[in-house]
Enzyme design. Structure first.
Site, mmCIF file in Angstrom:
data_model
loop_
_atom_site.group_PDB
_atom_site.id
_atom_site.type_symbol
_atom_site.label_atom_id
_atom_site.label_comp_id
_atom_site.label_asym_id
_atom_site.label_seq_id
_atom_site.Cartn_x
_atom_site.Cartn_y
_atom_site.Cartn_z
ATOM 1 N N GLY A 47 0.884 -1.126 0.101
ATOM 2 C CA GLY A 47 0.032 0.020 -0.042
ATOM 3 C C GLY A 47 0.863 1.090 -0.068
ATOM 4 O O GLY A 47 1.995 1.190 0.274
ATOM 5 N N GLN A 52 2.758 9.915 2.059
ATOM 6 C CA GLN A 52 4.179 9.425 1.911
ATOM 7 C C GLN A 52 4.898 9.983 0.979
ATOM 8 O O GLN A 52 6.003 9.976 1.013
ATOM 9 C CB GLN A 52 4.054 7.957 2.019
ATOM 10 C CG GLN A 52 3.301 7.243 3.209
ATOM 11 C CD GLN A 52 3.170 5.929 3.005
ATOM 12 O OE1 GLN A 52 2.192 5.305 2.390
ATOM 13 N NE2 GLN A 52 3.940 4.954 3.563
ATOM 14 N N CYS A 96 6.143 -0.266 7.694
ATOM 15 C CA CYS A 96 5.668 1.076 7.003
ATOM 16 C C CYS A 96 6.796 1.457 6.203
ATOM 17 O O CYS A 96 8.198 1.490 6.616
ATOM 18 C CB CYS A 96 5.028 2.264 8.049
ATOM 19 S SG CYS A 96 4.902 3.594 7.236
ATOM 20 N N LEU A 97 6.634 1.875 4.891
ATOM 21 C CA LEU A 97 7.716 2.224 4.083
ATOM 22 C C LEU A 97 8.266 3.598 4.609
ATOM 23 O O LEU A 97 9.470 4.091 4.062
ATOM 24 C CB LEU A 97 7.122 2.540 2.610
ATOM 25 C CG LEU A 97 6.638 1.354 2.108
ATOM 26 C CD1 LEU A 97 5.939 1.399 0.620
ATOM 27 C CD2 LEU A 97 7.706 0.065 1.908
ATOM 28 N N HIS A 138 -4.219 1.282 7.889
ATOM 29 C CA HIS A 138 -2.716 1.868 7.938
ATOM 30 C C HIS A 138 -2.787 2.948 7.012
ATOM 31 O O HIS A 138 -2.113 4.048 7.434
ATOM 32 C CB HIS A 138 -1.737 0.671 7.275
ATOM 33 C CG HIS A 138 -0.332 1.090 7.426
ATOM 34 N ND1 HIS A 138 0.672 0.537 8.311
ATOM 35 C CD2 HIS A 138 0.212 2.114 6.769
ATOM 36 C CE1 HIS A 138 1.682 1.207 8.103
ATOM 37 N NE2 HIS A 138 1.736 2.026 6.897
ATOM 38 N N GLU A 139 -3.322 2.789 5.941
ATOM 39 C CA GLU A 139 -3.252 3.914 4.734
ATOM 40 C C GLU A 139 -4.308 5.063 4.964
ATOM 41 O O GLU A 139 -3.720 6.399 4.864
ATOM 42 C CB GLU A 139 -3.682 3.270 3.327
ATOM 43 C CG GLU A 139 -2.726 2.121 2.634
ATOM 44 C CD GLU A 139 -1.378 2.361 3.010
ATOM 45 O OE1 GLU A 139 -0.897 3.489 3.070
ATOM 46 O OE2 GLU A 139 -0.609 1.361 3.303
ATOM 47 N N HIS A 142 -2.373 7.222 7.585
ATOM 48 C CA HIS A 142 -1.572 8.060 6.846
ATOM 49 C C HIS A 142 -2.229 9.280 6.384
ATOM 50 O O HIS A 142 -1.562 10.522 6.669
ATOM 51 C CB HIS A 142 -0.852 7.552 5.713
ATOM 52 C CG HIS A 142 0.362 6.546 5.935
ATOM 53 N ND1 HIS A 142 1.549 7.100 6.717
ATOM 54 C CD2 HIS A 142 0.663 5.249 5.748
ATOM 55 C CE1 HIS A 142 2.366 6.329 6.683
ATOM 56 N NE2 HIS A 142 2.003 4.866 5.889
HETATM 57 O O1 K1U Z 1 1.965 2.410 3.768
HETATM 58 C C1 K1U Z 1 2.879 1.847 3.877
HETATM 59 O O2 K1U Z 1 3.779 2.272 4.590
HETATM 60 C C2 K1U Z 1 2.985 0.344 3.248
HETATM 61 C C3 K1U Z 1 2.969 -0.759 4.182
HETATM 62 C C4 K1U Z 1 1.704 -1.180 4.190
HETATM 63 C C5 K1U Z 1 1.180 -2.204 5.495
HETATM 64 C C6 K1U Z 1 1.892 -3.364 5.721
HETATM 65 C C7 K1U Z 1 1.518 -4.298 6.781
HETATM 66 C C8 K1U Z 1 0.420 -4.069 7.212
HETATM 67 C C9 K1U Z 1 -0.548 -2.956 7.085
HETATM 68 C C10 K1U Z 1 -0.064 -1.939 6.021
HETATM 69 C C11 K1U Z 1 3.831 -1.841 3.383
HETATM 70 O O3 K1U Z 1 3.444 -2.349 2.464
HETATM 71 S S1 K1U Z 1 4.919 -2.257 4.515
HETATM 72 C C12 K1U Z 1 5.509 -3.741 3.467
HETATM 73 C C13 K1U Z 1 4.964 -4.801 3.378
HETATM 74 O O4 K1U Z 1 4.224 -5.134 4.242
HETATM 75 C C14 K1U Z 1 5.120 -5.926 2.291
HETATM 76 C C15 K1U Z 1 6.105 -5.495 1.464
HETATM 77 C C16 K1U Z 1 6.437 -6.718 0.541
HETATM 78 C C17 K1U Z 1 5.767 -8.059 0.566
HETATM 79 C C18 K1U Z 1 4.539 -8.071 1.492
HETATM 80 C C19 K1U Z 1 4.339 -7.076 2.402
HETATM 81 ZN ZN ZN Z 2 2.958 3.146 6.251
#
Ligand code: K1U
Ligand code: ZN
Length: 180
Positions: A47, A52, A96-97, A138-139, A142
């Site tokens: 996401g 972000q 979270c990225l 989560h989104e 943000h």
């Molecule tokens: O919004 C963001 O920072 C993205 C975040 C979203 C998220 C992850 C986990 C739970 C709720 C919301 C991410 O994508 S972090 C990376 C991640 O979870 C992932 C990356 C590659 C493959 C699978 C998962």
């Molecule tokens: Zn995030």
């Protein structure tokens, strides 16, 4: 085009995003959505919220299905809103990225019904549980300037913040002082 994902403690991550009106959905916004999706796949993540990438508008992209090889089919959603919430659940090892090098369990709603608009201004609704529900929350957090570290214990958050500040200080020392 790949966009730069802002990292904690960038103050732009704390800005509450503005909703779209139908008239605001332009080619520029379509391009932003495309760039956000490209950035999400590149990071990689499941996401990404416009907040972000420094844009204070209520736009998110999501894809929980992409396996790195299959065809990409991102959900692009404007003005996502949680209509109903049910139960509590623990999202395990949430990341979270915008919060580098940190994961934590987060207590969230177990089931959410989310209403949003597509780029064609059609109303869409999702009845989400498990990872999909956690990702929506989560989104949308943000878009409200909230980070997942705001939803964990103060002790864990403080430890992370201290570690992150140390990391930033070290990075600054390595690159040298800014020349004015
Ligand atoms: O919004 C963001 O920072 C993205 C975040 C979203 C998220 C992850 C986990 C739970 C709720 C919301 C991410 O994508 S972090 C990376 C991640 O979870 C992932 C990356 C590659 C493959 C699978 C998962
Ligand atoms: Zn995030």
């Amino acid at each position: 085009m790949l966009l730069t994902v802002l990292h904690f403690p960038d103050p732009k991550l704390r800005v509450e995003a503005e909703p779209f009106t139908k008239e605001e959905v332009s080619d520029e916004i379509r391009e932003l959505a495309r760039d956000m999706a490209e950035t999400m796949y590149d990071e990689p993540g499941i996401g990404l919220a416009a907040t972000q990438v420094g844009i204070a508008k209520r736009l998110i992209v999501m894809d929980l299905d992409w396996d790195g090889e299959s065809e990409r089919s991102p959900r692009i959603l404007l003005n996502p809103e949680i209509m109903t919430r049910e139960g509590r659940a623990l999202s395990e090892e949430e990341g979270c990225l915008s919060v580098p090098d940190f994961k934590s369990d987060v207590e969230r709603d177990a089931r959410v019904v989310v209403r949003a608009r597509t780029l064609d201004w059609e109303e869409v609704e999702f009845d989400a549980t498990e990872l999909e529900a956690f990702c929506f929350q989560h989104e949308i957090d943000h878009l409200n300037g909230v980070l997942f570290i705001d939803r964990i214990s103060r002790l864990k958050r403080d430890l992370y913040v201290r570690r992150r500040k140390k990391q930033l200080r070290r990075e600054q020392e390595e690159t040298g002082p800014a020349v004015s």
